[in-house]
Design an enzyme around this catalytic site. Structure first.
Site, PDB file in Angstrom:
ATOM      1  N   MET A  10       3.525  -4.284  -1.773  1.00 42.38           N
ATOM      2  CA  MET A  10       3.427  -3.915  -0.354  1.00 42.38           C
ATOM      3  C   MET A  10       3.678  -2.418  -0.155  1.00 42.38           C
ATOM      4  O   MET A  10       4.633  -2.019   0.481  1.00 42.38           O
ATOM      5  CB  MET A  10       4.427  -4.749   0.458  1.00 42.38           C
ATOM      6  CG  MET A  10       4.160  -6.246   0.368  1.00 42.38           C
ATOM      7  SD  MET A  10       5.576  -7.265   0.852  1.00 42.38           S
ATOM      8  CE  MET A  10       6.609  -7.155  -0.627  1.00 42.38           C
ATOM      9  N   THR A  83       9.764  -2.580  -0.296  1.00 42.78           N
ATOM     10  CA  THR A  83       9.120  -2.140   0.941  1.00 42.78           C
ATOM     11  C   THR A  83      10.188  -1.996   2.005  1.00 42.78           C
ATOM     12  O   THR A  83      11.108  -2.810   2.071  1.00 42.78           O
ATOM     13  CB  THR A  83       8.067  -3.160   1.422  1.00 42.78           C
ATOM     14  OG1 THR A  83       7.788  -2.950   2.810  1.00 42.78           O
ATOM     15  CG2 THR A  83       8.525  -4.582   1.244  1.00 42.78           C
ATOM     16  N   ASN A  84      10.067  -0.954   2.824  1.00 41.26           N
ATOM     17  CA  ASN A  84      10.984  -0.809   3.956  1.00 41.26           C
ATOM     18  C   ASN A  84      10.610  -1.744   5.091  1.00 41.26           C
ATOM     19  O   ASN A  84      11.448  -2.454   5.636  1.00 41.26           O
ATOM     20  CB  ASN A  84      10.967   0.641   4.467  1.00 41.26           C
ATOM     21  CG  ASN A  84      11.718   1.599   3.580  1.00 41.26           C
ATOM     22  OD1 ASN A  84      12.905   1.830   3.735  1.00 41.26           O
ATOM     23  ND2 ASN A  84      11.008   2.187   2.627  1.00 41.26           N
ATOM     24  N   THR A  85       9.330  -1.745   5.457  1.00 41.86           N
ATOM     25  CA  THR A  85       8.897  -2.482   6.639  1.00 41.86           C
ATOM     26  C   THR A  85       9.252  -3.961   6.564  1.00 41.86           C
ATOM     27  O   THR A  85       9.729  -4.556   7.540  1.00 41.86           O
ATOM     28  CB  THR A  85       7.379  -2.334   6.846  1.00 41.86           C
ATOM     29  OG1 THR A  85       7.084  -0.955   7.090  1.00 41.86           O
ATOM     30  CG2 THR A  85       6.880  -3.173   8.004  1.00 41.86           C
ATOM     31  N   CYS A 191       9.542   4.764   4.245  1.00 40.78           N
ATOM     32  CA  CYS A 191       8.418   3.935   3.788  1.00 40.78           C
ATOM     33  C   CYS A 191       8.242   4.249   2.319  1.00 40.78           C
ATOM     34  O   CYS A 191       8.234   5.419   1.927  1.00 40.78           O
ATOM     35  CB  CYS A 191       7.144   4.243   4.569  1.00 40.78           C
ATOM     36  SG  CYS A 191       5.685   3.410   3.921  1.00 40.78           S
ATOM     37  N   THR A 192       8.108   3.237   1.502  1.00 40.06           N
ATOM     38  CA  THR A 192       8.114   3.467   0.056  1.00 40.06           C
ATOM     39  C   THR A 192       6.924   4.293  -0.411  1.00 40.06           C
ATOM     40  O   THR A 192       6.985   4.898  -1.475  1.00 40.06           O
ATOM     41  CB  THR A 192       8.168   2.127  -0.707  1.00 40.06           C
ATOM     42  OG1 THR A 192       7.145   1.254  -0.218  1.00 40.06           O
ATOM     43  CG2 THR A 192       9.521   1.462  -0.516  1.00 40.06           C
ATOM     44  N   GLU A 193       5.840   4.350   0.380  1.00 41.26           N
ATOM     45  CA  GLU A 193       4.693   5.174  -0.007  1.00 41.26           C
ATOM     46  C   GLU A 193       4.848   6.646   0.338  1.00 41.26           C
ATOM     47  O   GLU A 193       4.132   7.490  -0.214  1.00 41.26           O
ATOM     48  CB  GLU A 193       3.396   4.647   0.643  1.00 41.26           C
ATOM     49  CG  GLU A 193       2.797   3.430  -0.004  1.00 41.26           C
ATOM     50  CD  GLU A 193       3.456   2.145   0.457  1.00 41.26           C
ATOM     51  OE1 GLU A 193       3.281   1.117  -0.203  1.00 41.26           O
ATOM     52  OE2 GLU A 193       4.175   2.183   1.487  1.00 41.26           O
TER      53      GLU A 193
END
Length: 233
Positions: A10, A83-85, A191-193
Site C-alpha cells: 500500500m 502505510t500511514n493512511t 505517507c510512506t511514499e
C-alpha cells in the site's frame, strides 16, 4: 532475532523500502552475513484504494486483518503495517507496532514539540493519525486546503506509481516552507511514499521519515525482544 511481519502493498513501492531498510539495519547492527527474519503479506492496492475512495473502511479493515492474521500464523512476532493512511483501521488488527508511536518517539527524542504533517488527505484531515501524535503531547500543523489537495494528488497520481518528478519535489518544498512559517519545528513525512520524493535536503527544519523510523524501530525491537510501545497516557 524475532520475526518481523510486514503487512504491505500500500503501495508496493514503499513496502520495498521497508524490506530494504529492515535488512540494512540488521546488517549494520549485526554485521557479517546477517539479514532480517521477515515474512511479508502484500495486498492488492487497487482493491484497498477503491475501498478508501468509497469510504468502505470496515471492508478495508477486514482485508488487512486477514493479512495480519496470516502473518501471525506464519510466525511473525512483530507486525508492521507498511502505510500511514491505513493506520485508520489499526485498532482492528490486533497488536501492531503503531507507526504514529514510532514517529512521535523520534520527534520527542529530537526535542521538537510542533510538527507539520504531510500525507494523504485522509491522514492530514482525519484524527486517527494526527490524534495519535497529539496523544504524545505534540502540536500538529497541517497545510491549508489547496496545499493538502496537491500533496495528496502527488502521492496517488505519481509516487504510488513509481513516478518521482522534480516539479513535485519543488511543490513539496514550498508546502514545507509555508508550514515552517506557521511555526513547524519539524515535518513528519506522514505517507510512506513521500520519502521517495523528499529528504532532509528539501527542508529547513528536521524531517521525520516515517518509513525509515518505523522499519528501524521494528528491527531494534526484534533484536531486543521487546514488545511495541503504546500511546502516551
Amino acid at each position: 532475532m524475532k520475526v518481523i511481519g510486514l503487512l504491505g502493498g500500500m503501495s508496493w513501492e514503499s513496502s520495498a523500502e521497508y524490506y530494504r531498510i529492515v535488512n540494512e539495519r540488521v546488517k549494520l547492527l549485526l554485521g557479517g552475513y546477517h539479514s532480517a527474519r521477515v515474512v511479508l503479506y502484500s495486498v492488492d492496492f487497487a482493491e484497498v484504494e477503491r475501498m478508501q475512495a468509497e469510504d468502505r473502511w470496515d471492508d478495508a479493515a477486514r482485508v488487512l486483518r486477514a493479512g495480519a492474521d496470516a502473518l501471525r500464523r506464519a510466525g511473525a512476532d512483530i507486525i508492521v503495517l507498511c502505510t500511514n493512511t491505513m493506520h485508520k483501521v489499526a485498532d482492528s488488527l490486533g497488536p501492531i507496532l503503531h507507526l504514529g508511536d514510532a514517529t512521535a518517539a523520534a520527534v520527542e527524542a529530537a526535542g521538537v514539540r510542533t510538527v507539520g504533517l504531510l500525507g494523504t488527505a485522509f491522514t492530514m484531515e482525519q484524527d486517527f493519525y494526527r490524534g495519535r501524535l497529539e496523544s504524545h503531547g505534540l502540536t500538529v500543523l497541517t497545510p491549508p486546503a489547496g496545499d493538502r489537495a496537491e500533496v495528496h494528488r502527488v502521492i496517488y497520481d505519481e509516487l504510488v506509481l513509481g513516478r518521482v518528478l522534480e516539479r513535485s519535489r519543488q511543490v513539496y518544498r514550498e508546502v514545507i516552507a509555508r508550514l515552517v512559517e506557521r511555526g513547524a519545528q519539524g515535518v513528519v513525512l506522514g505517507c510512506t511514499e513521500i520519502e521517495l520524493l523528499v529528504s532532509q535536503e528539501d527542508s529547513p527544519v528536521p524531517v521525520f521519515p516515517t518509513t525509515r523510523l518505523h522499519a528501524e524501530l521494528a528491527v531494534d525491537l526484534a533484536l531486543r525482544g521487546s514488545g511495541p510501545p503504546g500511546p502516551a497516557r
